[in-house]
Design a protein around this motif. Structure first.
Motif, short mmCIF file in Angstrom:
data_model
loop_
_atom_site.label_atom_id
_atom_site.label_comp_id
_atom_site.label_asym_id
_atom_site.label_seq_id
_atom_site.Cartn_x
_atom_site.Cartn_y
_atom_site.Cartn_z
N LEU A 60 0.84 -1.19 0.00
CA LEU A 60 0.00 0.00 0.00
C LEU A 60 0.88 1.24 0.00
CD1 LEU A 60 -2.91 1.20 0.29
CD2 LEU A 60 -2.56 1.10 2.77
N THR A 61 0.39 2.27 -0.71
CA THR A 61 1.07 3.56 -0.73
C THR A 61 0.13 4.62 -0.17
OG1 THR A 61 2.35 2.92 -2.68
CG2 THR A 61 2.21 5.28 -2.20
N LEU A 62 0.65 5.46 0.73
CA LEU A 62 -0.12 6.54 1.33
C LEU A 62 0.53 7.87 1.01
CD1 LEU A 62 -0.65 5.06 4.94
CD2 LEU A 62 -2.13 4.76 2.95
N LEU A 63 -0.29 8.92 0.95
CA LEU A 63 0.22 10.27 0.70
C LEU A 63 -0.16 11.20 1.85
CD1 LEU A 63 -0.67 10.72 -3.08
CD2 LEU A 63 1.52 9.99 -2.09
N THR A 64 0.81 11.99 2.33
CA THR A 64 0.49 13.00 3.34
C THR A 64 -0.21 14.20 2.74
OG1 THR A 64 2.65 14.10 3.13
CG2 THR A 64 2.46 12.33 4.80
N HIS A 65 0.09 14.51 1.47
CA HIS A 65 -0.57 15.60 0.75
C HIS A 65 -0.10 15.57 -0.69
CE1 HIS A 65 3.28 17.39 1.83
NE2 HIS A 65 3.05 18.45 1.08
N GLY A 66 -0.65 16.46 -1.50
CA GLY A 66 -0.45 16.34 -2.93
C GLY A 66 0.66 17.15 -3.56
N HIS A 67 1.51 17.82 -2.79
CA HIS A 67 2.59 18.57 -3.40
C HIS A 67 3.52 17.64 -4.18
CE1 HIS A 67 2.33 22.47 -0.78
NE2 HIS A 67 1.45 22.43 -1.76
N PRO A 68 4.01 18.09 -5.34
CA PRO A 68 4.77 17.20 -6.24
C PRO A 68 5.98 16.53 -5.60
CG PRO A 68 4.15 19.20 -7.41
CD PRO A 68 3.78 19.42 -5.97
N ASP A 69 6.66 17.22 -4.67
CA ASP A 69 7.85 16.60 -4.09
C ASP A 69 7.50 15.42 -3.19
OD1 ASP A 69 6.77 18.79 -2.50
OD2 ASP A 69 8.41 18.47 -1.10
N HIS A 70 6.22 15.25 -2.88
CA HIS A 70 5.76 14.10 -2.09
C HIS A 70 4.97 13.10 -2.94
CE1 HIS A 70 6.63 15.75 2.00
NE2 HIS A 70 6.68 16.86 1.27
N ALA A 71 4.23 13.60 -3.93
CA ALA A 71 3.21 12.77 -4.57
C ALA A 71 3.38 12.58 -6.07
CB ALA A 71 1.83 13.38 -4.30
N GLU A 72 4.24 13.35 -6.71
CA GLU A 72 4.32 13.27 -8.18
C GLU A 72 4.70 11.87 -8.66
OE1 GLU A 72 6.16 15.99 -11.79
OE2 GLU A 72 7.42 15.56 -10.04
N GLY A 73 5.52 11.16 -7.88
CA GLY A 73 5.95 9.84 -8.29
C GLY A 73 4.99 8.72 -7.95
N ALA A 74 3.83 9.06 -7.35
CA ALA A 74 2.94 8.02 -6.83
C ALA A 74 2.39 7.11 -7.93
CB ALA A 74 1.81 8.65 -6.03
N ALA A 75 1.98 7.69 -9.05
CA ALA A 75 1.39 6.88 -10.12
C ALA A 75 2.42 5.91 -10.69
CB ALA A 75 0.82 7.78 -11.22
N ARG A 76 3.63 6.40 -10.92
CA ARG A 76 4.69 5.52 -11.42
C ARG A 76 5.05 4.46 -10.38
NH1 ARG A 76 6.78 2.09 -14.65
NH2 ARG A 76 9.08 2.02 -14.70
N PHE A 77 5.08 4.85 -9.11
CA PHE A 77 5.38 3.90 -8.04
C PHE A 77 4.32 2.81 -7.99
CE2 PHE A 77 5.74 2.66 -3.49
CZ PHE A 77 7.09 2.31 -3.49
N ALA A 78 3.06 3.18 -8.22
CA ALA A 78 1.99 2.19 -8.26
C ALA A 78 2.20 1.20 -9.40
CB ALA A 78 0.64 2.89 -8.38
N GLU A 79 2.70 1.70 -10.53
CA GLU A 79 3.00 0.81 -11.66
C GLU A 79 4.10 -0.18 -11.29
OE1 GLU A 79 4.10 3.25 -14.92
OE2 GLU A 79 2.04 3.92 -15.35
N LEU A 80 5.12 0.31 -10.60
CA LEU A 80 6.26 -0.54 -10.25
C LEU A 80 5.90 -1.60 -9.21
CD1 LEU A 80 9.08 2.17 -9.97
CD2 LEU A 80 8.85 0.44 -11.76
N THR A 81 4.95 -1.29 -8.34
CA THR A 81 4.67 -2.16 -7.20
C THR A 81 3.31 -2.86 -7.26
OG1 THR A 81 3.69 -0.33 -5.95
CG2 THR A 81 6.07 -0.68 -5.72
N GLY A 82 2.40 -2.36 -8.10
CA GLY A 82 1.05 -2.90 -8.12
C GLY A 82 0.23 -2.53 -6.91
N SER A 83 0.68 -1.53 -6.16
CA SER A 83 -0.03 -1.14 -4.94
C SER A 83 -1.02 -0.02 -5.23
CB SER A 83 0.96 -0.66 -3.87
OG SER A 83 1.62 0.53 -4.28
N ASN A 84 -2.10 0.02 -4.45
CA ASN A 84 -3.02 1.14 -4.50
C ASN A 84 -2.41 2.35 -3.81
OD1 ASN A 84 -4.93 -0.41 -5.81
ND2 ASN A 84 -6.16 -0.81 -3.98
N VAL A 85 -2.90 3.51 -4.20
CA VAL A 85 -2.48 4.77 -3.57
C VAL A 85 -3.68 5.37 -2.87
CG1 VAL A 85 -1.55 7.09 -3.93
CG2 VAL A 85 -0.71 5.18 -5.33
N ARG A 86 -3.53 5.59 -1.55
CA ARG A 86 -4.61 6.19 -0.77
C ARG A 86 -4.22 7.59 -0.33
NH1 ARG A 86 -6.76 2.06 3.72
NH2 ARG A 86 -8.31 3.73 3.88
#
Length: 276
Positions: A82-108
């Motif tokens: 599972l992947t979690l985000l504290t907030h949507g600023h790019p330095d925290h969240a921009e890589g989330a979609a690609r990370f989901a591709e690499l891991t198959g995990s959902n992003v909450r």
């Protein structure tokens, strides 16, 4: 934004990737700057003997960093569940979609636009992936969608940009609001006083070993800055730029654009409370 003041319980030196508590380890993203300090802290959290790990804030869209996070999880014999985000600023969240591709995990995340999968995150939610217990703590103010994650087993809280490991953070007006931010700091303080949280795992900068001391510092700092802004307005300064040049003269000029956002939030707060 940051300043040069050291926070209580703050170790000297930069963040070093590696274990921070029994259940949390940091992988530091290679995106240092005046705003991100040493870079973004990506947190890997898991029960000691569990196979499933939770990753909080994959960070920027940096392929090398994202793959290093995956490799770190796998070296421990785990998988990203599972992947979690504290907030949507790019330095925290921009890589989330690609990370989901690499891991198959959902992003909450709190913001539906950032979610990948069926579930979001809401106030009072408890994440229990792999036996881990992470309590979702609403901490708006830096941004409207800011969350923190309370890790009771380690007496720790992961704060994103709400509390940094060095210096202070920006209230990102108009999305961020000072009244919300002060309420969030008080909410985190209650975790320290009432729930025994002693350690802050921030989104940038070193781990803080005195949670209550750090939060008290933030509250005092905000009160002082607000009083300075109020005095500046009483003395005839009207625009945010004018106030910044006067009140934030001790801050590096490269941070003045961020300071202006905080000043706008402070001016709104003063107006809302009938103080200007």
């Amino acid at each position: 934004m940051t300043n040069a003041a050291e926070l209580p319980g703050q170790p000297r030196g930069a963040v070093v990737s590696g274990p921070a508590t029994r259940r949390a380890r940091c992988v530091l993203a290679p995106n240092p700057s005046a705003m991100t300090l040493d870079g973004t802290n990506t947190w890997i959290v898991a029960e000691p003997d569990a196979r499933d790990a939770v990753v909080i804030d994959p960070g920027p869209l940096d392929e090398g960093h994202l793959r290093e996070v995956v490799a770190t999880v796998e070296r421990d014999g785990r998988r990203v569940a599972l992947t979690l985000l504290t907030h949507g600023h790019p330095d925290h969240a921009e890589g989330a979609a690609r990370f989901a591709e690499l891991t198959g995990s959902n992003v909450r995340a709190l913001d539906p636009a950032l979610r990948l999968g069926d579930e979001g995150l809401g106030v009072g939610d408890v994440v229990t992936t792999g036996g881990l217990e992470l309590h979702v703590v609403p901490t708006p103010g830096h941004t409207r969608d800011s969350l923190s994650f309370h890790l009771p087993a380690d007496a720790a809280v992961i704060t994103g940009d709400t509390v940094l490991g060095r210096g202070t953070t920006v209230v990102a007006h108009p999305d961020g609001r000072l009244g919300d931010y002060l309420d969030s700091l008080r909410r985190l303080r209650s975790l320290a006083v009432d729930d025994g949280v002693s350690t802050i795992l921030p989104g940038h900068g070193p781990v803080l070993g005195d949670a209550q001391g750090a939060i008290d510092y933030y509250l005092v700092h905000r009160a002082k800055r607000l009083a300075q802004v109020e005095t500046a307005v009483e003395n005839g300064l009207r625009t945010a730029a004018e106030v910044v040049a006067h009140v934030y003269a001790d801050v590096d000029r490269s941070l003045w654009p961020a300071a202006e956002l905080s000043v706008l939030a402070q001016l709104d707060y003063l107006e809302e409370h009938g103080l200007v």
